[in-house]
Write a protein that holds these residues in place. Structure first.
Motif, PDB file in Angstrom:
ATOM      1  N   VAL A  63      31.255  37.339  -9.230  1.00  0.00           N
ATOM      2  CA  VAL A  63      30.588  37.785  -8.005  1.00  0.00           C
ATOM      3  C   VAL A  63      30.651  36.645  -6.992  1.00  0.00           C
ATOM      4  O   VAL A  63      30.167  35.533  -7.271  1.00  0.00           O
ATOM      5  CB  VAL A  63      29.134  38.202  -8.291  1.00  0.00           C
ATOM      6  N   GLN A  64      31.300  36.903  -5.788  1.00  0.00           N
ATOM      7  CA  GLN A  64      31.447  35.872  -4.750  1.00  0.00           C
ATOM      8  C   GLN A  64      31.306  36.504  -3.377  1.00  0.00           C
ATOM      9  O   GLN A  64      31.359  37.730  -3.217  1.00  0.00           O
ATOM     10  CB  GLN A  64      32.817  35.188  -4.870  1.00  0.00           C
ATOM     11  N   SER A  65      31.301  35.526  -2.263  1.00  0.00           N
ATOM     12  CA  SER A  65      31.296  35.926  -0.848  1.00  0.00           C
ATOM     13  C   SER A  65      32.427  35.186  -0.139  1.00  0.00           C
ATOM     14  O   SER A  65      32.838  34.108  -0.578  1.00  0.00           O
ATOM     15  CB  SER A  65      29.935  35.594  -0.207  1.00  0.00           C
ATOM     16  N   PRO A  66      33.073  35.670   1.129  1.00  0.00           N
ATOM     17  CA  PRO A  66      34.236  35.050   1.787  1.00  0.00           C
ATOM     18  C   PRO A  66      33.941  33.635   2.271  1.00  0.00           C
ATOM     19  O   PRO A  66      32.830  33.355   2.762  1.00  0.00           O
ATOM     20  CB  PRO A  66      34.538  35.978   2.943  1.00  0.00           C
ATOM     21  N   GLN A  67      35.088  32.676   2.264  1.00  0.00           N
ATOM     22  CA  GLN A  67      35.008  31.305   2.757  1.00  0.00           C
ATOM     23  C   GLN A  67      36.444  30.817   2.982  1.00  0.00           C
ATOM     24  O   GLN A  67      37.220  30.656   2.043  1.00  0.00           O
ATOM     25  CB  GLN A  67      34.280  30.393   1.763  1.00  0.00           C
ATOM     26  N   VAL A  68      36.880  30.565   4.322  1.00  0.00           N
ATOM     27  CA  VAL A  68      38.236  30.150   4.715  1.00  0.00           C
ATOM     28  C   VAL A  68      38.151  28.893   5.532  1.00  0.00           C
ATOM     29  O   VAL A  68      37.207  28.730   6.339  1.00  0.00           O
ATOM     30  CB  VAL A  68      38.962  31.261   5.518  1.00  0.00           C
ATOM     31  N   CYS A  69      39.179  27.955   5.456  1.00  0.00           N
ATOM     32  CA  CYS A  69      39.237  26.705   6.223  1.00  0.00           C
ATOM     33  C   CYS A  69      40.678  26.327   6.501  1.00  0.00           C
ATOM     34  O   CYS A  69      41.618  26.875   5.934  1.00  0.00           O
ATOM     35  CB  CYS A  69      38.508  25.602   5.443  1.00  0.00           C
ATOM     36  N   PHE A  70      40.880  25.334   7.472  1.00  0.00           N
ATOM     37  CA  PHE A  70      42.190  24.746   7.756  1.00  0.00           C
ATOM     38  C   PHE A  70      42.415  23.570   6.817  1.00  0.00           C
ATOM     39  O   PHE A  70      41.500  22.750   6.609  1.00  0.00           O
ATOM     40  CB  PHE A  70      42.279  24.254   9.208  1.00  0.00           C
ATOM     41  N   LEU A  71      43.663  23.415   6.317  1.00  0.00           N
ATOM     42  CA  LEU A  71      43.977  22.214   5.545  1.00  0.00           C
ATOM     43  C   LEU A  71      44.154  21.016   6.459  1.00  0.00           C
ATOM     44  O   LEU A  71      43.936  19.878   6.038  1.00  0.00           O
ATOM     45  CB  LEU A  71      45.248  22.444   4.707  1.00  0.00           C
TER      46      LEU A  71
END
Length: 1486
Positions: free
Chosen positions: A893-901
């Motif tokens: 069970v998780q929620s969304p998380q995005v970043c730039f390298l």
């Protein structure tokens, strides 16, 4: 033949003058092409065609045709005569063969059956079937030239009975012996020399006293000769006329030896001697003369049938054939076997009147049955004696015994008896003696025939004495007893009582016993090292291993090497086994013979006969009974073989016959035989039946396996059945047969009674095998089983707050009902968790149930989670009386998380207005897919100075995935970008992502140029740094292509154009000419035609490129286009040239907004643009013209001229100045210096005068050439505009010095290789200076004038070279400052013509029309001695006109000072009449 179907004859065939003798050979050749051709017809029609020529035009021709016709007639007559002779001889051979065949058949019918007919040759009758006179007239050999003349023979009279009125025999013998010498006695040696005629029938049949008329074949009848009947009537009339005129001459008028005085009333019947008979010797003439005086009847006294002790008489009559009475005296025979009585004369005085005869009685008393010969001599008034031959010949007995008695073959030491039938097929009886030849001659035959056999080892013949009457037969026994191996031959003599001897030969071959083992069927393994074997066996046979009661066979081929039958039988013995050391031999005591009692080997046939020299096949059988090895020896025993004889005893008379030969059995061959046995080989595949896993109870399970029979024979099997209280195992089929090296498929059936694991062996019994075969079997049994569709339930990534569920499938895989239920497994490590909480998170519906056999059902699992975690638990599926299946349940069970390298994107290379690409990476830190999107507008203070696009602009980012985003940034300023940012929104995140963009200062367009393999040259570099050099030796009319590279060193694309500065080319016009020619091609062409059309099209294309008339052009490909970012483009520059010279030009390269780039081009062209119409263009050697062959001409003859046409394909007028050089072979000069003042080849007018002109004026580009004047105004205007454009650029570049007009020197010196001596004789060229207009042709005439040869020269060979030096009269053609300059005259390689000719003194043949052989001239000797005489010139002119009918004479013969031998006048420099067309020497004796 009609006019429509008439075929024109060949051009070289004869055309006869008359219509009745038309030649139809061309018709045969056109109809029968496969049979008649020109060569076949020409062979037979050559002479006939020459004879058919028309007559009447020339008397010489008629004379020759007449002689040819006569020779042809004689040739045909000879051929016809040869054919007639060949036909006559062939018919004679056929008639002779037919007669001889009939005589042979008649003789065979008279002979006894069994006689050898080849011993009785048939007399040839060929001499009677041909005409001797006809053969001799044709110079051929006749049968009379090589066949001897036969003497006439008469049969002896019958024996005369004694009478008291006649003289007795003893009185006649006594009275005869008193008047003559005693004749020689016959010896025994003379008897041996008699003809051997015992085996040939007597051919001495009595002949009549009359001559047999010669048989002649009628001669062939010639055309026009009378028939046989007419010739007979004419001959009879001629004889009547001769009889009327013949007068009987008186015998007293001429001597008796005169032929004409001895003619009787029967004159026409006397044959007159021909010329051939008159050439005989003198002795023969005298004998013939005596024969003409007295005629003896019979001519030869012949006795045939006589016996010993009897007396035979015959009468001899001597008739006077002359016209006067003659005295006669008879001298008696010289041998005692013949005697003669007193003669009975027609008168008492002993004189024989003309036409009368005297008679004498001849008596014959033989003492043997041999042949006798003698003679009587008759004396008369002639000086030569008349001889009457006497012969006594009795038909000899003829035996059918052959000359060679072949006894065949016999073993050494043996005795062979043979019988030969001997029959007397002669006409008389005889007694015969057979003795060895070395004992003949013998003094007494009876002493040699004391025994029955006549012996000559190794032969004996009997009986040695026997008598045979005509037709009787006797058996002759021959004994052959050889003692050594050889071919025996002994001669024997058969002596008849008539003293005739015949030799016969007894032959036979003696042999030793020889038997050979030829082959053994199958594979035969030899003895191994150290293996025990029989001591005496020569051959070894090994049988392969086999099983008991199995039969094996091998075929043995044994050859009898002697020519006799041999009786044999086989013996089976035990082997003699003994170990021997190396080099040790066995002793005779070691050899023992014990019969083998093992009845395992058999030989078929066991006994019999071996045929002579033939191969015999035996069958060896091996059939073992027990499991062991067998070893035996076969002996081949020959029965009744004679022992080797002792040394021959010379004193033994007939040792073989009396004592006999000892016979014994002999072992001729030993064959050792070995055989062994082995067990049956049976293999199970697989070796055991193991059923993997478990099988259900009460269900039969089938498994297959194979049984291999690797034995050497078939096997019989029987399977046992396993039947217990719990399980049943059976095999199908249970019994059967398996062949050798084959397998059998079986099926084992296993049925379980309860869940258990079974291990057992299944037994199979095999016949003749001591131990059975066992098949291991392992199997396990089980109950019902329920399977889940998945072993683990993974809900995967679950977004927080979502409820998920899944469906499971349950399957009963057994035929039994299954009761099932779900139960969660409690782990001890998780005791702190509440069981109720777990049950609320995972719910299974339904939780229990029953499944029918092989049925399925579905259950649903629900999952409810309240926080982010990694959920795991284990549950079990329990089956009653079956297996339990556990399975796992898990979820994340998780929620969304995005970043730039990397939050900062830097662009280092930016070009103004050109997009630059950078990459930024997005990373999803969770396992949930995240949706993202970029905003279109940039953020920041400098956002208006640039634009950016993103690829992709939006998308979904996978779990824990990275994605590269391409950012295309376009800068619109040359400033550095530092304050620009891009915004990215992610769905599910509270704040967007910000990317910082940094860009460097923008760059501009940059282009560089270079040659392949060289360094780059920038646009701002010096234009002289890059030079395109096409070479110093470019051949005229050849295409040379060079390349250079144009590189865009920036990312900015730009358009470019490239063109030559001066030497441009009209590509559009060239392409139009090429397309125009290709449009004419409507039909398919062959390969050669396509090649020609393509070559012509290319020629038109080059002509269009050079249409500007500058002599050269440079074509650039590509000449325009687009130069991409960082692209390197290869540019091809092709040079086309039509004129020689040094060329220089510039390529103008324009790229985008950059300044044009000038690239220097240069090349030097060599060659000659002119070519001769005679030979066409010569690409390999352009300066070499044709070779002018003037042939052979008379000394001082007329000039010979040949025209030559020269083509000028260029656009300039070209001046050609010709110089002729004579080449001397003895001149060894290498180089020469040519010095000239002013122009070496000045321009001249039509009269050859030099035209005055100044130096070259300043170049004016507006002065057109003659070719340019004829062009269209459009093309000229284009060329003018290009030149004007070039003029403006000329001043911008510094040109090299040598491309400007050269300064003229008043005196110039040139060095060149030596050609020859400059001369205008005998060769000359008119005109010496010619100007060939542009695009036109010019014509010159090359002349050859023969000069006068000296008296010592018989021939002069003239070799010369004509050199044509090229000049240009137009300043524009010579030089265009800075662009082109062309060398002239001596600076160029000239055009050369090779000149060849021969001068010979003139000769003349005078062919006179009449048959006169002399040609007389009457001239004055003094006039001939004067060099410049009117008579001489008049005589030459007269002879030149062939008026040879004038007569010349000596006016003053006394003034001639040269000797007569040298008084010949040679007439030269004459031309023959065209009708005569012959030249030869003419000499006139003065």
């Amino acid at each position: 033949m009609t006019e429509d179907t008439f075929v024109e004859p060949l051009m070289d065939s004869h055309r006869p003058s008359s219509g009745t003798s038309q030649d139809i050979s061309h018709v045969l050749m056109s109809v029968f092409k496969g049979v008649y051709n020109k060569d076949i017809i020409a062979k037979g029609n050559l002479l006939s065609n020459l004879i058919k020529t028309n007559v009447g035009k020339n008397s010489y021709h008629d004379k020759y045709v007449k002689e040819l016709h006569q020779a042809r007639s004689e040739y045909e007559q000879c051929i016809k005569m040869a054919d007639m002779m060949e036909d006559h001889i062939c018919k004679g051979k056929a008639q002779a063969a037919a007669k001889e065949s009939r005589n042979c058949e008649r003789m065979k019918a008279d002979l006894v059956d069994g006689c050898d007919y080849a011993m009785f040759p048939v007399k040839s009758t060929f001499c009677w079937c041909v005409d001797d006179d006809l053969l001799k007239r044709n110079n051929l050999i006749s049968p009379g030239d090589y066949l001897p003349a036969e003497k006439p023979q008469i049969r002896a009279p019958a024996p005369v009975k004694s009478s008291f009125a006649k003289p007795t025999i003893s009185f006649a013998i006594r009275t005869t012996r008193e008047s003559q010498d005693r004749g020689p006695q016959k010896t025994l040696l003379e008897m041996n020399e008699l003809d051997d005629s015992l085996t040939c029938e007597s051919s001495s049949e009595p002949q009549q006293s009359k001559r047999i008329p010669k048989m002649t074949i009628p001669k062939p009848t010639w055309f026009g000769q009378p028939s046989a009947k007419n010739r007979t009537e004419g001959w009879e009339q001629l004889q009547k006329f001769k009889r009327r005129q013949s007068v009987l001459l008186d015998r007293r008028v001429c001597p008796p030896n005169a032929q004409q005085c001895r003619k009787s009333f029967s004159l026409p019947k006397v044959k007159v001697k021909n010329d051939q008979e008159k050439k005989n010797s003198d002795n023969q003439s005298s004998i013939d003369e005596l024969h003409c005086v007295f005629q003896a009847t019979p001519q030869v006294m012949f006795f045939t049938e006589y016996s010993i002790g009897s007396v035979y008489e015959s009468t001899l009559e001597l008739k006077n054939m002359t016209y006067s009475s003659r005295y006669l005296r008879v001298i008696p025979p010289t041998t005692p076997y013949f005697s003669i009585g007193l003669g009975r004369f027609p008168s008492d005085e002993g004189i024989v009147a003309p036409g009368m005869s005297s008679k004498y009685t001849l008596r014959f008393a033989p003492d043997s049955l041999g042949d006798f010969k003698d003679f009587m001599m008759v004396q008369t008034e002639s000086q030569h004696l008349f001889v009457v031959p006497i012969e006594a010949r009795r038909p000899p007995p003829v035996l059918t015994l052959p000359r060679v008695l072949d006894c065949g073959y016999c073993l050494v030491g043996g005795v062979k008896f043979l019988e030969f039938m001997c029959q007397n097929v002669g006409l008389s009886a005889g007694t015969f003696y057979i003795i060895p030849k070395d004992q003949w001659p013998a003094p007494n035959l009876r002493s040699l025939s004391t025994t029955y056999f006549s012996e000559k080892p190794p032969f004996a013949v009997g009986p040695c004495v026997f008598s045979l009457q005509p037709g009787e037969a006797i058996v002759v026994e021959v004994v052959f007893f050889p003692t050594t191996v050889e071919h025996c031959s002994q001669p024997f003599a058969i002596i008849c009582d008539n003293c005739q001897v015949k030799y016969i030969s007894l032959e036979g071959d003696s042999q030793l016993v020889g038997v050979e083992l030829v082959s053994i069927s199958g594979e035969n393994e030899p003895l191994t090292a150290g293996e025990m074997h029989d001591l005496t066996a020569e051959h070894f046979v090994r049988f392969s291993e086999c099983h008991p009661h199995i039969e094996q066979q091998k075929r043995l081929v044994i050859r009898n090497n002697v020519h006799l039958e041999l009786a044999f039988h086989w013996q089976i013995m035990k082997p003699n086994l003994r170990s021997l050391l190396p080099g040790e031999t066995h002793e005779p005591s070691h050899i023992q013979f014990h019969p083998d009692t093992n009845d395992v080997y058999h030989m078929s046939p066991p006994s019999g006969l071996l045929a002579p020299c033939q191969e015999h096949e035996f069958l060896l059988t091996f059939c073992p009974k027990e499991l062991k090895d067998y070893h035996s020896v076969f002996h081949l025993v020959l029965r009744d073989i004679p022992l080797m004889p002792l040394e021959p005893n010379d004193n033994s008379i007939l040792h073989p016959v009396h004592s006999g030969s000892k016979l014994n059995n002999v072992i001729i061959m030993d064959i050792e035989v070995k055989g062994s046995t082995e067990l049956y080989r049976v293999l199970l595949e697989p070796y055991g039946v193991i059923i993997p896993g478990e099988i259900f109870i009460s269900i039969a399970t089938h498994r297959q396996f194979k049984m291999w029979n690797h034995s050497k024979t078939f096997i019989l099997f029987q399977w046992e059945r396993l039947n217990s209280s719990s399980h049943v195992i059976d095999v199908e089929p249970s019994a059967g047969r398996i062949e050798e090296n084959e397998c059998f498929d079986f099926e084992v059936i296993v049925t379980g009674g309860k869940p258990d694991k079974l291990k057992t062996n299944l037994v199979c019994n095999i016949q003749h095998r001591h131990e059975p075969v066992k098949l291991p079997i392992e199997v396990s049994f089980k109950g019902p089983t329920v399977k889940l569709s998945v072993p683990c339930v993974d809900f995967g990534l679950v977004r927080l707050g979502d409820e998920v569920q899944t469906t499971l499938s349950l399957t009963n895989t057994t035929p039994l009902e299954a009761c099932w239920m779900f139960k969660e497994k409690i782990n001890n490590k998780q005791d702190h968790q509440d069981t109720n909480a777990v049950e609320q998170e995972v719910v299974v519906e339904p939780g229990t149930g029953v499944l029918p056999p092989f049925a399925s059902c579905s259950v649903t699992l629900h999952l409810n989670l309240d926080f982010c975690q990694k959920f795991e638990t284990e549950m079990e599926l329990i089956v009653e009386n079956g297996t339990t299946s556990p399975f796992w349940i898990q979820a994340v069970v998780q929620s969304p998380q995005v970043c730039f390298l990397n939050c900062k994107l830097v662009f280092s290379d930016l070009y103004l207005g050109v997009p630059s690409t950078g990459t930024v990476t997005l990373f999803n830190q969770t396992l949930l897919p995240s949706h993202f999107s970029w905003k279109e507008h940039l953020q920041g203070k400098q956002a208006s100075l640039c634009t950016a696009t993103f690829d992709p602009s939006s998308g979904i980012l996978g779990p824990n995935a990275t994605m590269n985003i391409n950012v295309n940034l376009t800068s619109h300023t040359d400033l550095k970008l530092t304050e620009v940012a891009a915004i990215c929104d992610v769905q599910g995140m509270n704040s967007p992502l910000v990317l910082q963009i940094v860009g460097s200062q923008s760059k501009k367009l940059s282009v560089s140029y270079s040659l392949p393999g060289a360094c780059h040259i920038g646009n701002s570099d010096s234009p002289s740094a890059l030079i395109i050099d096409f070479g110093k030796d470019v051949i005229l009319k050849t295409e040379v292509t060079k390349q250079f590279l144009m590189t865009n060193e920036s990312a900015i694309p730009a358009a470019f154009t490239i063109k030559p500065e001066f030497f441009t080319c009209n590509v559009s016009m060239a392409n139009s000419l090429l397309e125009k020619r290709l449009t004419y091609l409507k039909t398919p062409l062959f390969t050669e035609q396509v090649t020609k059309v393509e070559a012509k099209a290319h020629e038109d294309f080059v002509t269009g490129l050079l249409a500007h008339g500058n002599g050269a052009a440079f074509m650039v490909q590509p000449d325009s286009g687009q130069l991409g970012p960082f692209e390197t483009k290869t540019v091809d520059v092709t040079a086309y040239c039509l004129m020689w010279g040094e060329y220089r030009d510039h390529l103008i390269c324009k790229v985008g907004d950059l300044e044009p780039m000038h690239i220097t081009m240069q090349m030097t062209v060599k060659g000659c643009p002119l070519y001769f119409q005679m030979i066409g263009p010569q690409p390999d050697d352009q300066c070499q013209g044709p070779t002018m062959h003037f042939g052979t001409h008379l000394s001082g003859g007329d000039t010979i001229s040949q025209p030559l046409r020269i083509n000028n394909p260029t656009m300039f007028d070209i001046q050609v100045d010709w110089e002729i050089y004579n080449i001397d072979e003895n001149d060894h000069t290498l180089i020469e210096l040519v010095m000239s003042c002013g122009d070496h080849f000045p321009l001249k007018d039509d009269d050859g005068n030099e035209l005055l002109k100044g130096t070259f004026r300043v170049f004016n580009e507006n002065d057109p050439t003659q070719w340019e004047k004829n062009q269209t105004p459009t093309l000229v205007g284009t060329s003018m505009s290009l030149q004007s454009g070039t003029n403006g650029k000329e001043k911008e570049y510094e040109e090299e010095e040598h491309l400007y007009p050269a300064k003229k020197n008043f005196i110039s010196v040139h060095t060149r290789p030596y050609i020859g001596s400059l001369s205008d004789s005998p060769y000359s060229i008119i005109p010496q200076q010619i100007v060939i207009p542009a695009k036109s042709t010019g014509c010159i005439h090359v002349s050859f004038t023969p000069f006068n040869l000296s008296e010592s020269q018989c021939e002069s060979r003239c070799v010369g070279v004509a050199c044509g030096f090229l000049n240009l009269n137009s300043e524009k053609a010579v030089c265009i400052p800075g662009k082109v300059r062309r060398d002239l005259a001596l600076d160029l390689q000239p055009v050369k013509l090779d000149l060849l000719g021969t001068i010979k003194p003139a000769v003349l043949l005078v062919q006179m029309e009449e048959d006169s052989e002399t040609l007389e001239f009457n001239a004055s000797a003094g006039d001939l001695l004067r060099v410049e005489s009117d008579n001489e010139s008049q005589m030459k002119e007269t002879l030149r006109c062939l008026k040879l009918h004038q007569t010349l004479g000596f006016s003053n013969p006394g003034n001639w000072s040269e000797p007569p031998a040298a008084s010949f006048c040679r007439l030269a420099s004459l031309q023959a009449n065209k009708k005569s067309s012959r030249l030869c020497w003419l000499s006139s004796r003065l």
